[in-house]
Design an enzyme around this catalytic site. Structure first.
Site, PDB file in Angstrom:
ATOM      1  NE  ARG A   3       2.723  -9.934  -4.674  1.00  0.00           N
ATOM      2  CZ  ARG A   3       2.967  -8.622  -5.374  1.00  0.00           C
ATOM      3  NH1 ARG A   3       2.959  -8.987  -6.794  1.00  0.00           N
ATOM      4  NH2 ARG A   3       3.432  -7.495  -4.747  1.00  0.00           N
ATOM      5  CB  SER A  51       3.354  -1.594  -1.345  1.00  0.00           C
ATOM      6  OG  SER A  51       3.486  -1.478  -2.769  1.00  0.00           O
ATOM      7  CB  VAL A 101       7.934  -5.474  -2.979  1.00  0.00           C
ATOM      8  CG1 VAL A 101       7.131  -6.201  -3.889  1.00  0.00           C
ATOM      9  CG2 VAL A 101       9.473  -6.273  -2.854  1.00  0.00           C
ATOM     10  CB  SER A 102       4.996  -2.010  -6.288  1.00  0.00           C
ATOM     11  OG  SER A 102       5.943  -0.666  -6.558  1.00  0.00           O
ATOM     12  CB  ALA A 103       0.161  -2.743  -4.267  1.00  0.00           C
TER      13      ALA A 103
END
Length: 540
Positions: free
Chosen positions: A172, A191, A206-208
Site C-alpha cells: 500500500r 484513506s 486512496v481509499s481505506a
C-alpha cells in the site's frame, strides 16, 4: 433575516471551526484526543459527541472512524465492538471515506513498529530491502500488512482467498504520498487524500483498506476477467490485477490527467505497468473501443448510473459503486441481467464525489440566527421550491416530540439514515456554525433533518434504558414545528416497525425499462438515467 441559498457540487466543504488546514492531521488528532480522554459508563460522552458533531460533515472522514470515536464512550470496551458490525455505534453513512489517523493499537494486539528507513522521490516511497533470511520484524510494512489482512478477515471484509492474496501482495505504501506513516497506510479505516482543489476539498484519494477489500469481494472477480476501474489511484488497480492474473485485463480511468499520470507512474514502479492500462477520460461518457467488461468498479461517489457503463458491461456482469441516494451513500454490488441491475451486497461507506457529466449539484440553504451565525440545510434532491417560510425560523420557540423508540449504546443505526433518505419527504442534512444554539448542544442531536411548511426538524436523542441507551425523537423550529417533528417521528416509528436490523435490496431500472416489471411494493427514487427501487424484507 432572510435565508439565502447556494447551489454547489456535491462536495461537503469544510465548515467553520473544523480546520483551516487542508490536511486533517490536526483535526483528527484533536478528536482522537477527545475520544481517548473521555469515557462514560452511562453512555456516549457529551464531549465525544461534540467532537463527532463538529467533524460529521467533513469530506475526509470515514463512517467507520466515527464508529470508533463513539465506541470509546460505549459501556463495552472498544475491543469487544470491533468484530461485530451489528454492535458498532452510529455508523454515519453520509461521511466520505478519507481519514488520516487510525488507532492501530487495537488491531488484534499486534504491536505497531517504527517505519522503515526510506528515501523520497516526489510522492513515491521506497524502503531499504531486507534479506529474506531476516525476521519479519525487520520489515515493518510486511508486518503491518499481515496484521491488516488478519483484521480484515476478522471483520468479514475479506472472505475469499483471492482477495486475501491480493491484499497481501500489494504494498500500500508505494501508492501513497511519501510522508504517509506506515501506520496510516495500513490502518483499516484510513484513506489518504492525494489531490485537493484550491479550497482544500478532496478531489482524489486512496481509499481505506476495509472498503477496498469489501468492494473487491463485492465484484466477485475471477482469473481471466476484464475489469474497468472508474477513478484511478493505482493501488486498487494493482489488487485487481493480482486477482484477474496475467490472462485478465484491467483498465483504470479517471477524468483528471494529473491523477492518471500519477497512477500510471506508481503502477509502473511497482511492477504493474504492463498489467494495468491507465487512461484519462470521463468514463461516464463512454470509452469507445473498450470492453465489454466482466466487472466495473467505481471508486467515486456516483449520484446515478451512467448508461455508458451498462452498455460496456456484459450480461451477468457486476457493477460495484458508491451510490448516493438523497444524500446517503451505500456501496452496492449490482448484477446486470441485460435489462436491470439487482443488488447482491451493500456496504456503508462514502467517497470523493464524481466530477464531469456525472456530477450532481446540491442546494444549500443558509438560516441565520440573531447573531449572524448559520444553520445550513443541505438538499441532495427534493428541496422545497419556496423556502421563504423559514425566514427568521431560528427566532421561534423550539418544540420536541419523542418516539418511544430506543436503542442501546454501541448499536449502529445507520439504517435509520437510509430510511429517512427514502421515506421522509423534505429530508436534508444539517451543518451548524460554532456559536449557534445547536452547536452548544452537540451530543443531543444528529445532522439529519426535514422541512415541513414553515418549520424544520432534526433527529434528537435523550437518555433512556436506565442510562444504557437513548430514545429517538425530533426537535423543531418554526410555526409548523410540531408538524415537522411529527413527520420525522412517524418515520422513526416506521423504521422501528418495518426496517430495523434488516438489509434492504435495491434494483436499478434504466430509462426505457418496462414499468410492469417492477414490484408494486417497492419505494421508487427517480434518477437522471433511470429509476432506483428499494425494498425491505418482511419481518419474519
Amino acid at each position: 433575516m432572510q435565508i439565502s441559498t447556494v447551489e454547489r457540487p456535491t462536495q461537503i466543504l469544510s465548515e467553520p471551526g473544523i480546520s483551516a488546514d487542508p490536511s486533517l492531521s490536526a483535526v483528527m488528532a484533536q478528536a482522537t484526543a477527545v475520544a481517548a480522554a473521555h469515557t462514560n459508563e452511562d453512555g456516549f460522552c457529551g464531549e465525544c459527541l461534540a467532537a463527532w458533531g463538529r467533524l460529521a460533515l467533513h469530506p475526509c472522514l470515514s463512517a467507520r472512524w466515527a464508529d470508533a470515536l463513539l465506541a470509546r464512550c460505549s459501556p463495552e470496551p472498544l475491543s469487544t465492538l470491533q468484530g461485530s458490525p451489528t454492535r458498532r455505534p452510529a455508523a454515519i453513512a453520509l461521511m466520505n471515506s478519507q481519514n488520516v489517523v487510525q488507532d492501530v493499537s487495537v488491531t488484534k494486539g499486534i504491536p505497531v513498529t517504527e517505519p522503515a528507513t526510506e528515501s523520497h522521490d516526489d510522492d513515491h516511497r521506497t524502503h531499504t530491502a531486507a534479506s529474506p533470511r531476516e525476521s519479519l520484524r525487520t520489515d515493518p510494512a510486511g508486518e503491518l500488512r499481515s496484521a491488516l489482512v488478519e483484521r480484515l478477515r476478522a471483520d468479514g471484509k475479506i472472505t475469499s482467498a483471492a482477495v486475501e492474496a491480493a491484499v497481501r501482495a500489494v504494498a500500500r505504501e508505494r501508492f501513497l504520498p511519501a510522508d504517509t506513516p506506515l501506520e496510516v497506510a495500513y490502518g483499516v479505516d484510513n484513506s489518504v487524500v492525494t489531490k485537493r482543489d484550491a479550497h482544500g476539498v478532496a478531489l482524489s484519494s486512496v481509499s481505506a483498506a476495509y472498503i477496498q477489500a469489501r468492494m473487491l469481494e463485492q465484484a466477485e472477480l475471477q482469473p481471466g476477467m476484464s475489469v474497468l476501474e472508474v477513478g484511478s489511484g493505482g493501488l486498487n488497480a494493482a489488487m485487481i490485477a493480482e486477482i484477474v492474473g496475467p490472462e485478465g485485463h484491467v483498465l483504470s480511468v479517471d477524468i483528471d490527467s494529473e491523477v492518471t499520470d500519477r497512477a500510471a507512474r506508481l503502477l509502473d514502479e511497482a511492477g504493474y505497468g504492463k498489467r494495468v492500462r491507465v487512461i484519462a477520460a470521463d468514463a461516464a461518457e463512454g470509452l469507445p473501443g473498450e470492453g465489454p467488461f466482466d466487472a466495473i468498479i467505481v471508486t467515486v461517489g456516483a449520484w446515478d448510473i451512467a448508461p455508458a457503463w451498462l452498455e460496456q458491461l456484459k450480461d451477468g456482469g457486476v457493477l460495484v459503486l458508491p451510490l448516493i441516494m438523497n444524500g446517503v451513500t451505500r456501496t452496492i454490488g449490482f448484477r446486470f441481467d441485460g435489462e436491470a441491475l439487482a443488488s447482491t451486497s451493500t456496504e456503508v461507506a462514502g467517497f470523493v464525489p464524481m466530477q464531469g457529466i456525472g456530477q450532481h449539484p446540491e442546494r444549500v440553504f443558509l438560516l441565520p440566527d440573531a447573531n449572524g451565525k448559520q444553520v445550513k440545510l443541505r438538499f441532495d434532491s427534493g428541496a422545497p421550491q419556496d423556502m421563504s417560510a423559514l425566514d427568521s425560523v431560528l427566532a421561534t420557540d423550539r418544540v420536541q416530540v419523542w418516539s418511544g423508540v430506543t436503542i442501546p449504546h454501541g448499536v449502529s443505526f445507520a439504517d435509520l439514515h437510509l430510511w429517512f433518505a427514502w421515506y421522509l419527504p423534505g429530508f436534508c442534512l444539517l451543518a451548524v456554525d460554532e456559536g449557534t444554539e445547536l452547536a452548544a448542544e452537540y451530543g443531543k442531536w444528529f445532522p439529519f433533518g426535514v422541512v415541513r411548511g414553515s418549520a424544520f426538524a432534526y433527529l434528537a436523542v435523550r437518555p433512556a434504558l436506565d442510562g444504557g441507551g437513548v430514545e429517538f425523537g425530533a426537535s423543531a423550529y418554526g410555526r409548523d414545528g410540531e408538524l415537522a417533528a411529527m413527520a420525522m417521528v412517524e418515520q422513526i416509528k416506521a423504521w422501528d416497525r418495518d426496517g430495523r436490523h434488516r438489509d434492504p435490496s435495491f434494483t436499478y431500472w434504466p430509462s426505457g425499462t418496462e414499468k410492469s416489471l417492477r414490484s408494486a411494493d417497492v419505494a421508487v427514487m427517480d434518477k437522471t438515467h433511470g429509476v432506483l427501487t428499494i425494498s425491505w424484507p418482511a419481518r419474519g
